[in-house]
Design a protein around this motif. Structure first.
Motif: not given
Length: 119
Positions: A8, A10, A35-37, A40, A54, A56, A65-66, A80
């Motif tokens: 995940a 960018d 590619d879009d949170p 996820l 991911h 961050f 998000i975690c 991350g």
């Protein structure tokens, strides 16, 4: 047991590079990429991922998000990475944030492999 990894990140280039590197590891399987949170949580459920890599942008502290990931999937390891590779961390629901010594691929692989041991 193979570690199931969801990317995940960018950057499409970073996703492709890590996907290629991880594909060479016999005990690690890339099970998906997002590619879009927003996608996820659904992707973790659909892929049954053990590990989420991911991007961050803010800081190497536990991102919001975690909390959502751990509420739904308490077994997941989150790694991350900063976009510029200046910092990285690994965290689980029951463990505080663990800064990685460096952002080298060997450190990332070791953390991914730890997901299978801890599960």
């Amino acid at each position: 047991m193979r570690a199931r990894v969801l990317l995940a990140l960018d950057s499409p280039l970073l996703r492709e590079t890590l996907a290629d590197l991880l594909a060479r590891e016999g005990d690690i399987e890339v099970v998906g990429q997002v590619d879009d949170p927003v996608d996820l949580l659904l992707a973790v459920e659909e892929t049954e991922a053990d590990v989420v890599l991911h991007t961050f942008r803010d800081s190497p502290e536990l991102p919001g998000i975690c909390s959502h990931l751990f509420a739904e999937f308490p077994h997941v390891l989150v790694i991350g990475l900063s976009p510029d590779a200046s910092w990285a961390f690994a965290c689980r629901q029951t463990v505080t944030v663990k800064p990685l010594a460096s952002v080298g691929i060997d450190d990332v692989l070791a953390e991914i492999r730890s997901a299978c041991v801890a599960s």
